[in-house]
Design a protein around this motif. Structure first.
Motif, short mmCIF file in Angstrom:
data_model
loop_
_atom_site.label_atom_id
_atom_site.label_comp_id
_atom_site.label_asym_id
_atom_site.label_seq_id
_atom_site.Cartn_x
_atom_site.Cartn_y
_atom_site.Cartn_z
N VAL A 69 69.79 53.55 3.36
CA VAL A 69 68.94 54.24 2.39
C VAL A 69 69.79 54.93 1.34
O VAL A 69 69.51 54.85 0.14
N ALA A 70 70.85 55.59 1.76
CA ALA A 70 71.74 56.26 0.81
C ALA A 70 72.39 55.25 -0.13
O ALA A 70 72.53 55.50 -1.33
N ALA A 71 72.78 54.09 0.39
CA ALA A 71 73.38 53.05 -0.45
C ALA A 71 72.38 52.56 -1.48
O ALA A 71 72.74 52.34 -2.65
N GLY A 72 71.13 52.38 -1.10
CA GLY A 72 70.11 51.96 -2.05
C GLY A 72 69.87 52.99 -3.13
O GLY A 72 69.71 52.66 -4.31
N ILE A 73 69.85 54.25 -2.76
CA ILE A 73 69.68 55.32 -3.74
C ILE A 73 70.87 55.36 -4.68
O ILE A 73 70.72 55.48 -5.91
N TRP A 74 72.06 55.22 -4.15
CA TRP A 74 73.29 55.26 -4.95
C TRP A 74 73.33 54.11 -5.95
O TRP A 74 73.80 54.26 -7.07
N ARG A 75 72.81 52.94 -5.56
CA ARG A 75 72.82 51.78 -6.44
C ARG A 75 71.68 51.80 -7.45
O ARG A 75 71.59 50.94 -8.31
N GLY A 76 70.78 52.76 -7.35
CA GLY A 76 69.69 52.88 -8.31
C GLY A 76 68.53 51.95 -8.05
O GLY A 76 67.82 51.56 -8.97
N GLU A 77 68.32 51.57 -6.82
CA GLU A 77 67.25 50.64 -6.49
C GLU A 77 65.91 51.32 -6.29
O GLU A 77 64.90 50.65 -6.11
N CYS B 263 71.34 53.22 15.34
CA CYS B 263 70.31 52.70 14.44
C CYS B 263 69.90 53.74 13.40
O CYS B 263 69.71 53.41 12.22
N LEU B 264 69.78 54.98 13.81
CA LEU B 264 69.44 56.05 12.88
C LEU B 264 70.51 56.21 11.82
O LEU B 264 70.21 56.30 10.62
N VAL B 265 71.77 56.23 12.23
CA VAL B 265 72.87 56.38 11.28
C VAL B 265 72.92 55.19 10.32
O VAL B 265 73.10 55.35 9.11
#
Length: 48
Positions: free
Chosen positions: A21-29, A13-15
């Protein structure tokens, strides 16, 4: 459940959370979420 199974589930769950979160940051959200949070906050206070 054994302690080992619980620990594996926690780590998974942590991973998964870190990856999402990293995917959201990468997509600029980040800016979109911040804009929505500011709008909601200002509406609750009654300024906006």
């Amino acid at each position: 459940m054994t302690r080992r199974v619980r620990n594996v589930i926690r780590v998974c769950c942590l991973v998964a959370g870190i990856v999402l979160v990293a995917a959201g940051i990468w997509r600029g959200e980040v800016s979109e979420v911040l804009d929505k949070a500011v709008r909601i906050c200002l509406e609750c206070i009654g300024i906006g």
